[in-house]
Design a protein around this motif. Structure first.
Motif, PDB file in Angstrom:
ATOM      1  N   UNK A  49     -62.454  -7.851  23.504  1.00  0.00           N
ATOM      2  CA  UNK A  49     -62.289  -8.165  22.082  1.00  0.00           C
ATOM      3  C   UNK A  49     -61.935  -6.912  21.289  1.00  0.00           C
ATOM      4  N   UNK A  50     -62.581  -5.794  21.628  1.00  0.00           N
ATOM      5  CA  UNK A  50     -62.271  -4.540  20.944  1.00  0.00           C
ATOM      6  C   UNK A  50     -60.835  -4.114  21.237  1.00  0.00           C
ATOM      7  N   UNK A  51     -60.422  -4.266  22.489  1.00  0.00           N
ATOM      8  CA  UNK A  51     -59.066  -3.878  22.867  1.00  0.00           C
ATOM      9  C   UNK A  51     -58.037  -4.708  22.104  1.00  0.00           C
ATOM     10  N   UNK A  52     -58.304  -6.005  21.987  1.00  0.00           N
ATOM     11  CA  UNK A  52     -57.382  -6.868  21.255  1.00  0.00           C
ATOM     12  C   UNK A  52     -57.308  -6.517  19.780  1.00  0.00           C
ATOM     13  N   UNK A  53     -58.459  -6.224  19.185  1.00  0.00           N
ATOM     14  CA  UNK A  53     -58.494  -5.903  17.762  1.00  0.00           C
ATOM     15  C   UNK A  53     -57.837  -4.560  17.472  1.00  0.00           C
ATOM     16  N   UNK A  54     -57.947  -3.611  18.412  1.00  0.00           N
ATOM     17  CA  UNK A  54     -57.441  -2.262  18.186  1.00  0.00           C
ATOM     18  C   UNK A  54     -56.039  -2.041  18.742  1.00  0.00           C
ATOM     19  N   UNK A  55     -55.533  -2.982  19.530  1.00  0.00           N
ATOM     20  CA  UNK A  55     -54.190  -2.830  20.065  1.00  0.00           C
ATOM     21  C   UNK A  55     -54.082  -1.768  21.139  1.00  0.00           C
ATOM     22  N   UNK A  56     -55.156  -1.589  21.905  1.00  0.00           N
ATOM     23  CA  UNK A  56     -55.159  -0.658  23.030  1.00  0.00           C
ATOM     24  C   UNK A  56     -55.429  -1.441  24.309  1.00  0.00           C
ATOM     25  N   UNK A  57     -54.826  -1.046  25.438  1.00  0.00           N
ATOM     26  CA  UNK A  57     -55.181  -1.684  26.710  1.00  0.00           C
ATOM     27  C   UNK A  57     -56.658  -1.458  27.014  1.00  0.00           C
ATOM     28  N   UNK A  58     -57.273  -2.418  27.685  1.00  0.00           N
ATOM     29  CA  UNK A  58     -58.689  -2.293  27.995  1.00  0.00           C
ATOM     30  C   UNK A  58     -59.003  -1.044  28.799  1.00  0.00           C
ATOM     31  N   UNK A  59     -58.058  -0.627  29.654  1.00  0.00           N
ATOM     32  CA  UNK A  59     -58.287   0.538  30.491  1.00  0.00           C
ATOM     33  C   UNK A  59     -58.419   1.837  29.715  1.00  0.00           C
ATOM     34  N   UNK A  60     -57.914   1.857  28.494  1.00  0.00           N
ATOM     35  CA  UNK A  60     -58.019   3.079  27.693  1.00  0.00           C
ATOM     36  C   UNK A  60     -59.478   3.466  27.476  1.00  0.00           C
ATOM     37  N   UNK A  61     -60.336   2.484  27.328  1.00  0.00           N
ATOM     38  CA  UNK A  61     -61.720   2.737  26.942  1.00  0.00           C
ATOM     39  C   UNK A  61     -62.598   3.227  28.098  1.00  0.00           C
ATOM     40  N   UNK A  62     -62.062   3.248  29.298  1.00  0.00           N
ATOM     41  CA  UNK A  62     -62.866   3.698  30.445  1.00  0.00           C
ATOM     42  C   UNK A  62     -62.411   5.057  30.966  1.00  0.00           C
ATOM     43  N   UNK A  63     -61.509   5.710  30.257  1.00  0.00           N
ATOM     44  CA  UNK A  63     -61.044   7.028  30.667  1.00  0.00           C
ATOM     45  C   UNK A  63     -62.091   8.099  30.385  1.00  0.00           C
ATOM     46  N   UNK A  64     -61.790   9.355  30.707  1.00  0.00           N
ATOM     47  CA  UNK A  64     -62.745  10.457  30.472  1.00  0.00           C
ATOM     48  C   UNK A  64     -62.946  10.725  28.994  1.00  0.00           C
ATOM     49  N   UNK A  65     -63.967  11.510  28.694  1.00  0.00           N
ATOM     50  CA  UNK A  65     -64.272  11.876  27.313  1.00  0.00           C
ATOM     51  C   UNK A  65     -63.062  12.542  26.655  1.00  0.00           C
TER      52      UNK A  65
END
Length: 362
Positions: A49-65
């Motif tokens: 849901x966050x990825x859809x709202x922000x227009x980022x692929x879901x995989x972006x959120x699991x990358x490094x700091x």
């Protein structure tokens, strides 16, 4: 595992508050706050849901700091007039561009930063010293994007959706970055590039780099760097008429207003002549645009050569975006106006030769 800093960065990139994202994604404000601080982790369905709202692929959120570009190292030209969230969004976009730079640097050898450290000279002297160090003499400055890149400055475009933000420069560790607003005329982009070079030279991490005085210094540096005094005095007559100014500006590839200011600064125009010339130029449409200006915008040789090199291995730009966890559109905005390479669909990962050197010319 979701990385909290990536949620924050994506939210800032879209210019959203926590409350606004909460409404868009259908996630409680408290939960979002917990996700961004790392107190709790969102479930997979929540990430979607966050990825859809922000227009980022879901995989972006699991990358490094991700460490954002330092806020205290940026001098915003119109800070008082630009909403804080817009500035945060521009800085977040710059941080994403820095991620692309990291990806490129792992595969290509780029020039080492060669920015003179000049203490605290006045802008005119600083411009002359940089010109001397870089072997420019008093000749008109070449392609400014190429020049910055050849001396180790990483140049990217500001996202077109924040056109009200001017160019900015920042040091990220020992690496200097310049972000250009490519929605302006080609001449004004050249001036912006020289202005930001002035900040990098005169306003390093150990010196004050914000406020009206710093902006005035950077403007004066840009004026002197692009239009050396000896060159202007040798080409332009005292008391020049507007038509002479319009003809002369092509020598240095600057805007008519910039040349008029420089001529006044050098004593070639009296106060009255300067005001009269500015009024006439404004009436002719030169206040915000540059009619009959440069035919081509100055583009990046680094980014162009990088993507040409990648294509030769079978790797398309869209695949690069996918590896960074970005959409093709998001990556395009980092390159907008700086390269003819556009991210087209698909593309497979190809085996790349280790750290190929790029041959750059100023």
């Amino acid at each position: 595992m979701v990385t909290p800093s990536r949620i924050t960065l994506a939210r800032k990139r879209r210019g959203l508050t926590l409350a606004e994202l909460s409404q868009l994604a259908g996630v409680s404000l408290q939960s979002l706050s917990n996700y961004e601080t790392g107190r709790t982790a969102p479930r997979r369905t929540t990430v979607e849901r966050l990825a859809g709202a922000l227009g980022f692929p879901g995989g972006f959120f699991t990358g490094p700091e991700i460490d954002e570009l330092p806020a205290d190292g940026i001098s915003w030209r119109a800070r008082s007039k630009t909403p804080a969230r817009t500035l945060d969004a521009a800085r977040a976009a710059g941080t994403l561009a820095a991620l692309l730079y990291d990806w490129i640097e792992e595969r290509f050898r780029l020039p080492v930063a060669d920015i003179p450290s000049l203490g605290k000279p006045d802008p005119e002297t600083a411009a002359e010293m940089v010109r001397t160090t870089w072997g420019l003499g008093s000749s008109p400055a070449p392609n400014m994007v190429h020049l910055l890149e050849a001396h180790g400055i990483r140049v990217f475009s500001l996202a077109p959706d924040y056109a009200e933000v001017d160019a900015f420069a920042v040091w990220r560790g020992r690496t200097p970055f310049v972000f250009l607003n490519t929605m302006k005329s080609a001449e004004r982009s050249r001036f912006d590039a020289a202005h930001e070079l002035g900040h990098l030279v005169m306003h390093g991490s150990d010196r004050e780099c914000v406020g009206p005085e710093a902006e005035r210094q950077a403007n004066d540096f840009a004026s002197a760097f692009l239009m050396p005094a000896s060159s202007v005095l040798g080409h332009m007559p005292a008391g020049a008429h507007v038509d002479q100014i319009l003809k002369g500006k092509a020598i240095w590839n600057v805007s008519a207003m910039a040349l008029t200011y420089r001529m006044h600064d050098l004593g070639l125009l009296t106060d009255w002549q300067y005001r009269s010339a500015c009024t006439e130029l404004s009436q002719r449409g030169y206040r915000k645009a540059e009619p009959d200006g440069m035919k081509k915008r100055e583009t990046s040789q680094v980014l162009t050569k990088v993507f040409q090199g990648l294509r030769s291995t079978g790797m398309k730009p869209a695949a690069v975006a996918a590896e960074l966890g970005l959409t093709p559109d998001e990556m395009n905005k980092m390159l907008f106006g700086l390269t003819m390479t556009m991210v087209d669909g698909g593309g497979q990962r190809a085996a790349l030769e280790p750290r190929r050197a790029l041959s750059l010319v100023p």
